[in-house]
Motif scaffolding. Structure first.
Motif, PDB file in Angstrom:
ATOM      1  N   SER A 194       1.447  24.008  49.270  1.00 32.00           N
ATOM      2  CA  SER A 194       2.440  24.367  48.252  1.00 32.00           C
ATOM      3  C   SER A 194       1.860  25.314  47.210  1.00 32.00           C
ATOM      4  N   VAL A 195       0.614  25.100  46.826  1.00 30.71           N
ATOM      5  CA  VAL A 195      -0.013  25.992  45.841  1.00 30.71           C
ATOM      6  C   VAL A 195      -0.260  27.363  46.444  1.00 30.71           C
ATOM      7  N   ARG A 196      -0.706  27.412  47.693  1.00 29.26           N
ATOM      8  CA  ARG A 196      -0.915  28.701  48.357  1.00 29.26           C
ATOM      9  C   ARG A 196       0.387  29.505  48.388  1.00 29.26           C
ATOM     10  N   ALA A 197       1.481  28.833  48.769  1.00 24.85           N
ATOM     11  CA  ALA A 197       2.772  29.529  48.844  1.00 24.85           C
ATOM     12  C   ALA A 197       3.200  30.027  47.465  1.00 24.85           C
ATOM     13  N   LEU A 198       3.024  29.196  46.453  1.00 22.36           N
ATOM     14  CA  LEU A 198       3.392  29.581  45.093  1.00 22.36           C
ATOM     15  C   LEU A 198       2.560  30.761  44.614  1.00 22.36           C
TER      16      LEU A 198
END
Length: 213
Positions: A194-198
């Motif tokens: 989720s952090v990578r995508a954000l």
């Protein structure tokens, strides 16, 4: 016989461990002295009264949270590394973090990590309001994820659980999805994804399409 050799750091180490394990209400001067094998008067000499001890633990927690340093070769990778470290630090000391919050020092505690994020988003090309938005988005993602994790830890056993609620029908004829959702979530993997995508989405605003790997 009470011990004589004792340092302030040893007192704080033991007090912090008691708070981590059982919360601040479990921290008494007599209990701490017993754990250290010393007299209560020795504890007072090193750290003052209980309120002074709690203040010292809060200040120490704030300093420890400031030790987060980014790693990696690209801004995206380094932002993700800060997010991962900050999440783990928050999860490791929930009672101490709550004490920091109660004393109105939350913003100060987060400042070092925020400054690290600012540096990386600047390096990626974001400035001004967009840079601020990116820093806050990452911070909110971290804190929100930690709150969900903490809530799940305290939640009662669910009945029925995920393993019985998800089947081919509820997953809209997607058996792979049903099998995956029937299994317990893997917080570390989910957080990283989720952090990578954000981060990739945020940095694309600056024309930086760097994958956070």
């Amino acid at each position: 016989m009470a011990r004589t050799a004792l340092t302030r750091e040893e007192v704080l180490d033991t007090a912090a461990e008691l708070v981590r394990q059982h919360g601040p209400d479990a921290l008494t001067m007599r209990g701490l002295a017993a754990r250290l094998g010393t007299a209560v008067t020795s504890i007072y000499w090193h750290v003052g009264n209980r309120e002074s001890l709690l203040d010292a633990l809060v200040e120490r927690t704030v300093r420890e949270m400031g030790a987060i340093r980014p790693t990696g070769r690209t801004p995206a990778t380094r932002i993700v590394s800060v997010a991962r470290q900050l999440r783990l630090e928050l999860l490791a000391r929930p009672h101490l973090i709550a004490m920091v919050h109660e004393r109105g020092l939350t913003e100060r505690m987060f400042l070092p990590a925020q400054r690290a994020l600012v540096h990386e988003v600047h390096t990626a090309g974001l400035r001004g309001a967009r840079a601020a938005e990116a820093v806050r988005a990452v911070q909110f993602q971290i804190v929100g994820f930690v709150l969900v994790e903490r809530n799940q830890e305290r939640a009662p056993v669910q009945s029925p659980g995920q393993d019985t609620l998800w089947d081919t029908e509820t997953a809209e004829d997607d058996p792979g999805l049903a099998r995956a959702l029937a299994r317990p979530a893997r917080p570390d993997k989910l957080f990283a994804a989720s952090v990578r995508a954000l981060v990739d989405s945020l940095l694309t605003q600056a024309g930086t399409r760097t994958s956070a790997t």
